[in-house]
Design a protein around this motif. Structure first.
Motif, PDB file in Angstrom:
ATOM      1  N   CYS B 219      35.679  19.268  35.770  1.00 52.28           N
ATOM      2  CA  CYS B 219      35.924  20.250  35.825  1.00 52.28           C
ATOM      3  C   CYS B 219      36.437  21.653  35.039  1.00 52.28           C
ATOM      4  N   TYR B 277      37.727  24.431  43.947  1.00 45.89           N
ATOM      5  CA  TYR B 277      38.761  24.114  43.829  1.00 45.89           C
ATOM      6  C   TYR B 277      39.949  24.826  43.953  1.00 45.89           C
ATOM      7  N   ASN B 303      41.185  15.175  37.762  1.00 44.82           N
ATOM      8  CA  ASN B 303      40.207  14.667  38.041  1.00 44.82           C
ATOM      9  C   ASN B 303      39.781  13.547  38.294  1.00 44.82           C
ATOM     10  N   THR B 307      40.156  16.105  41.909  1.00 42.77           N
ATOM     11  CA  THR B 307      39.295  16.685  43.232  1.00 42.77           C
ATOM     12  C   THR B 307      38.389  15.527  42.818  1.00 42.77           C
TER      13      THR B 307
END
Lengths: 284, 808
Positions: B219, B277, B303, B307
């Motif tokens: 991301c 996020y 990640n 996340t």
């Protein structure tokens, strides 16, 4: 995944390497393929203010085959090993093992010397070298010396190499008989759950000699002399195989990690060794 | 149009629906010419990155940024104290909870964002992170949801009233300070009564472990605030760019027309890129503060560890049946571990997603589902990893319960499935837990699958293998994994599906250019699904212009019509429908133009492949290309110039793709190593738009299913340390680990979708996970295995064998 700042050196000869090592002492480290050291630097688990790349230092990329031994330069890559048909003809176990190291991309960069000198118990070449009774050539400011692979490894990442020495080559005596490198791993690129290197000779239908080393089952590679001795003189029936496995299990000391608990690793080590012995024996 | 071109050739020239058209995206992807977020480079761009908590639960006593600010290149260090005046130290989650943007007094999971370092480049940011000194006071860690529900330790003090009472949450009353919600569906008492009085009952508990979507591209975003015109541009890895724009507007106060959100090429999402996020918020704030563009890109460990995760469902089930195997009732309870914040990405009214599809493909008259959400000291998330909202969990649950029931009944599980399938004539079928299945033909698919793999032959071979094993002739067992799944995708009807109040319709806008080419813009965003290829094919068939002449554009909120994005296999069911409907509007206007040009009444012309013909006189026609030009150069009485259309499509129902999968696996009992000998996947996704892309989707989904079933997990130790933060330990299969897949299909079009398509991207994952798992479990069934939790990696399979006494 970004390393701390470091100075990068690319000396052209060994004298240049030693000059930098002498100037910076513990703050300097040499790098061959970099596939162990660079990730550690990126994770900031290794702090290397002065990084010496050995790529341009000549004389360490040759494979020399003579009647009773081969000499492999430290900068020879795993891919070079795999592609070298002359080498495979005389030491086939090298190719069998190299094909099980990491993945093709890593093998183009990863070197024999780096794999051996780093002292990572997960690396495949150290156990293999112990099995084949190789000798490592170490060059320091005061000259050159040889250390037996079986005497080289002291603990994880701790070896007989002094900080100011460079491992420049390995010398492997040529073996007759059968061989096998058997490795169980979770996926391509992984270190071994358990791996076994076996060299074995047959005389009149019974085992004349056997050398056995195990990988990633202790904080060092494990050369199990007793596991080899257990096979000598026998015909590799179930009893002698069990004795060899039992002897090997006595010599290893695995730890639990994401690959599994200790009981599993010991079980797999036994299975892998047995398969390696059987395959090696079938090739005698 | 020359006469020698046949009608078939005209159809082929369009490359419309049913054609295995090559992906138009691949020219750039295979040449390294894609444009991902990290490829964006702007003048003066800064980089931001996080100081992250090493602890899973700790109070923050102090944060000292002085040394970090002295690091060359470091410009600013943001903490919660800096964000608080802006009201941005917390942000709303998609699940009605709120989440700390930066640690506000404490941390709740390892890797949580504590401070945001802004620097001139990545290297300086990384050095700055090292120099931030955070003083933590470690707190007792809760990683087990059952213990969390019993514990005196309060994870979320912000959700406990001053008098110690527990206020209700977004989804109703809470039973405990670490409890998030209870959600149920179906009839509790009647279900319990049916089960209590049943001839046969099978009961089982299973844990669907925590894992992670792990897209190849992590991301990230680039935020750029133009202080001159007041416009914020935010490029990012967003699976729902419009929803992100609305969220950014709501939390920042910037008016929505002054925000442009762009999703460029996205390197895989699988649900990981649906949510918002802290990196997005901090980058926007940093850009506003500095007046410069700010980039934030996760590394792989960020990640995996922070996340959105997927799954983490502890499921307990009871299934009842007659002694002949006719299922009479099903009960399921789930304890759902949501981590430190409830950041699940589900439609608002469904805090456990569509877990209530857990009656599966079977005609089960009575059922009850209850889900309890729980806070723990793990990363937040709970997204649908390559599945529609929690459908993977639901299908795994029912497909395991079927196997367990088959053991209880001493029956073949293929036959047990067959006698309980919803019959073709029962559709549309209303399930006990509320959903109306639009269409299906399960028996045909099942029979085709079993026949193709010679199921009876496989069972005979397996029986022989077991005999050989018992006789000491082999140490390899053979497992036959079966699964039959029904997905529920295409969320969804606005009457029951919304996210943050935004109805889950989708959209398409088409402009036909004068020379007969076109651009179509959609509210969805491809992350590798090939939208630019397939949506052009839908249009080609609908409007008679070649797919090669149609550009499909997505992801820029300044140009694309509003839509809810791409996840839950919703693009084809919703935006694909919008595309067809917009195309039909184009065609309706084209018909009037054609009639004018042909000098006949509107009703005297009809559409034929790429043209309108005069009914009964096909030699009199106007091609769509001619009509397009006429729309721009002729003054036609009563018709506006131009040829454009837009459609916002609110689907009347979900779509229900289904499939029949069989896996044949050989298992080394001594090492736990598995080898997949055969994998057969029959998918029915309704009308097939591009068979090649469908096959690619099936291959991808099966590979991720293999990963999850055979080793992929996010694991924690008792201290809440994530043990699987790198790709060394987090299993991401490569070509080496992946078997050959055989794909097959039946076609049962959706009755309510304009082109009958149902969606396919996630089916193989949903059906694949239980199939791989069932293969492992089936191999050990003759030795007494009933149920063993995934992942089935080497040591856990070895453990199964060991516990069943199969080792010396």
């Amino acid at each position: 995944m970004i390393p701390a700042a470091f100075e990068y050196y690319r000396p052209q000869d060994m004298a240049g390497v030693f000059a930098i090592l002498q100037e910076h002492g513990d703050d300097a480290r040499v790098m061959a393929g970099g596939h162990s050291l660079i990730p550690m630097m990126k994770l900031r688990m290794a702090d290397v203010p002065h990084l010496i790349d050995l790529q341009d230092v000549g004389g360490m990329s040759d494979v020399t085959i003579v009647s009773h031994e081969v000499r492999i330069g430290a900068m020879v890559t795993q891919a070079d090993i795999i592609d070298n048909t002359e080498l495979t003809a005389v030491v086939p176990i090298l190719r069998e093992a190299a094909l099980q190291i990491a993945d093709p991309q890593v093998r183009y960069m990863g070197t024999v010397g780096g794999n051996i000198a780093n002292g990572d118990p997960g690396n495949d070449m150290p156990g293999l070298m112990q099995c084949m009774d190789a000798t490592f050539t170490l060059v320091g400011p005061n000259g050159e010396r040889g250390v037996q692979a079986r005497d080289f490894y002291e603990a994880a990442y701790i070896t007989a190499r002094e900080d100011d020495e460079i491992l420049t080559a390995v010398t492997i005596p040529l073996h007759s008989g059968g061989y096998a490198y058997e490795k169980q791993k979770r996926k391509i690129g992984d270190y071994a759950t358990a791996a076994a290197a076996v060299q074995i000779t047959k005389d009149n239908g019974s085992c004349a000699s056997a050398a056995i080393a195990m990988t990633n089952l202790s904080d060092t590679p494990v050369y199990s002399e007793a596991a080899g001795v257990a096979l000598v003189g026998g015909t590799l029936d179930d009893t002698s195989l069990k004795a060899s496995v039992a002897a090997m299990l006595n010599d290893i000391d695995p730890t639990e990690d994401n690959r599994g608990p200790i009981a599993f690793k010991k079980h797999v080590a036994g299975v892998i060794l047995r398969r390696a012995i059987e395959r090696a024996w079938s090739r005698t | 149009m020359k006469d020698e071109v046949t009608r078939e050739e005209r159809i082929d020239n369009l490359k419309g629906m049913g054609c295995s058209r090559k992906r138009v995206e691949d020219a750039r992807f295979t040449q390294g010419k894609g444009n991902y977020v990290d490829d964006i480079k702007l003048d003066g761009m800064l980089f931001g990155d996080f100081v992250r908590s090493p602890y899973a639960h700790a109070r923050i006593k102090s944060i000292d940024t002085a040394a970090a600010l002295k690091v060359p290149g470091v410009l600013a260090v943001l903490t919660a104290a800096d964000l608080e005046p802006l009201g941005l130290h917390w942000m709303p989650t998609l699940a009605g909870d709120k989440q700390m943007v930066l640690a506000d007094g404490k941390v709740l999971f390892q890797g949580q964002e504590v401070a945001y370092v802004v620097a001139e480049d990545r290297y300086a940011a990384a050095d700055g992170i090292e120099a931030v000194e955070v003083d933590y006071e470690e707190l007792t860690v809760l990683v087990n949801p059952f213990e969390s529900l019993q514990s005196d330790i309060i994870l979320r003090e912000d959700l406990v009233a001053e008098d110690g009472s527990i206020p209700a949450g977004a989804h109703g009353p809470r039973k405990h300070h670490n409890h998030i919600f209870t959600w149920d569906a179906g009839d509790k008492l009647p279900t319990e009564e049916v089960i209590a009085n049943a001839e046969v009952v099978a009961e089982e508990s299973m844990y669907y472990h925590r894992t992670h979507p792990c897209p190849l591209e992590t991301c990230g975003c680039v935020a750029s605030m133009d202080k001159v015109n007041g416009k914020l541009t935010l490029w990012g890895t967003f699976q729902a760019p419009h929803a992100i724009r609305t969220v950014v507007s709501l939390i920042s106060g910037i008016e929505e027309h002054n925000i442009r959100v762009v999703s460029p090429d996205i390197g895989g999402g699988f649900g990981n890129k649906v949510g918002a996020y802290p990196g997005y918020v901090c980058s926007v704030v940093a850009s506003i503060v500095t007046g410069k563009p700010v980039k934030w890109i996760e590394d792989r460990m960020d990640n995996l560890m922070t996340t959105a995760f997927a799954r983490d469902y502890h499921m307990t089930g009871k299934i009842s049946a007659t002694k002949d195997g006719k299922i009479t009732g099903l009960k399921c309870h789930v304890t759902a571990d949501h981590g430190g914040f409830d950041a699940c990405a589900d439609p608002t009214k469904f805090p456990a997603g569509f877990m209530n599809i857990c009656t599966g493909s079977y005609d089960i008259p009575t059922a009850y589902l209850e889900v309890d959400g729980v806070y723990t000291n793990k990363a937040p998330g709970g997204v649908s990893y390559r599945c529609s909202f929690r459908v993977t969990e639901a299908v795994y649950f029912i497909e395991r319960m079927i196997e367990v029931l088959a053991i209880e009944l001493n029956m073949d599980s293929a036959e047990l499935r067959r006698i309980n399938f919803i019959k073709k004539e029962q559709f549309p079928y209303t399930a006990a837990l509320g959903w109306e299945y639009d269409s299906g033909d399960y028996h045909t698919a099942w029979d085709k699958a079993l026949k193709t793999v010679d199921y009876d032959g496989l069972r005979a071979e397996q029986t022989k293998r077991v005999e050989d094993f018992k006789a000491g002739k082999t140490r390899t067992l053979m497992g036959i994994g079966l699964s039959f799944f029904t997905e529920i995708v295409g969320a969804g009807p606005v009457k029951n599906c919304d996210i943050l109040g935004l109805g889950m319709f989708d959209s398409c806008e088409i402009r036909i250019h004068p020379t007969g080419s076109a651009i179509a813009r959609l509210g969805t965003i491809s992350q590798g699904q090939g939208h630019a290829t397939t949506f052009a094919q839908i249009l080609a068939s609908e409007i008679g212009l070649p797919a090669d002449s149609i550009t499909v554009e997505e992801g820029d909120t300044d140009t694309a019509p509003y839509g809810l994005g791409t996840y839950g296999s919703r693009s084809t069911p919703v935006a694909g429908a919008a595309t067809a409907m917009a195309g039909r509007k184009i065609r309706a206007k084209a018909q009037m133009i054609a009639a004018y040009l042909l000098e006949v009444h509107d009703n005297d012309v009809e559409f034929d492949v790429d043209r309108f013909i005069v009914k009964g006189a096909p030699e009199k026609f106007k091609t769509m290309k001619e009509i397009a030009f006429a729309a721009y150069n002729q003054a036609i009485p009563g018709i506006e110039p131009g040829l454009e259309a837009v459609s916002y499509y609110d689907p009347p129902n979900m779509t229900y793709p289904f499939g029949a999968y069989v896996c044949v696996m050989d298992i080394d009992v001594d090492t736990g190593v598995t080898e997949i000998r055969r994998f057969y996947a029959l998918d029915d996704c309704g009308t097939r738009i591009n068979p090649m892309i469908i096959e690619g989707q099936v291959h991808g989904g099966l590979t991720e299913a293999l990963a999850v079933a055979l080793g992929q997990e996010i694991a924690y130790d008792d201290m809440g340390n994530c043990k699987t933060g790198t790709l060394m330990d987090f299993f991401l299969p490569t070509a080496w680990e992946v078997p050959n897949y055989e794909t097959d299909f039946t076609v049962t079009p959706s009755p309510h979708h304009p082109i009958g398509a149902k969606g396919v991207g996630e089916s193989p994952h949903v059906g694949g996970v239980p199939c791989f798992s069932n293969a492992v479990q089936d191999a050990f069934r003759p030795f007494g295995n009933r149920h063993t939790n995934m992942p089935h990696d080497h040591w856990r399979i070895w453990k199964m064998a060991n516990e069943l006494g199969l080792h010396d």
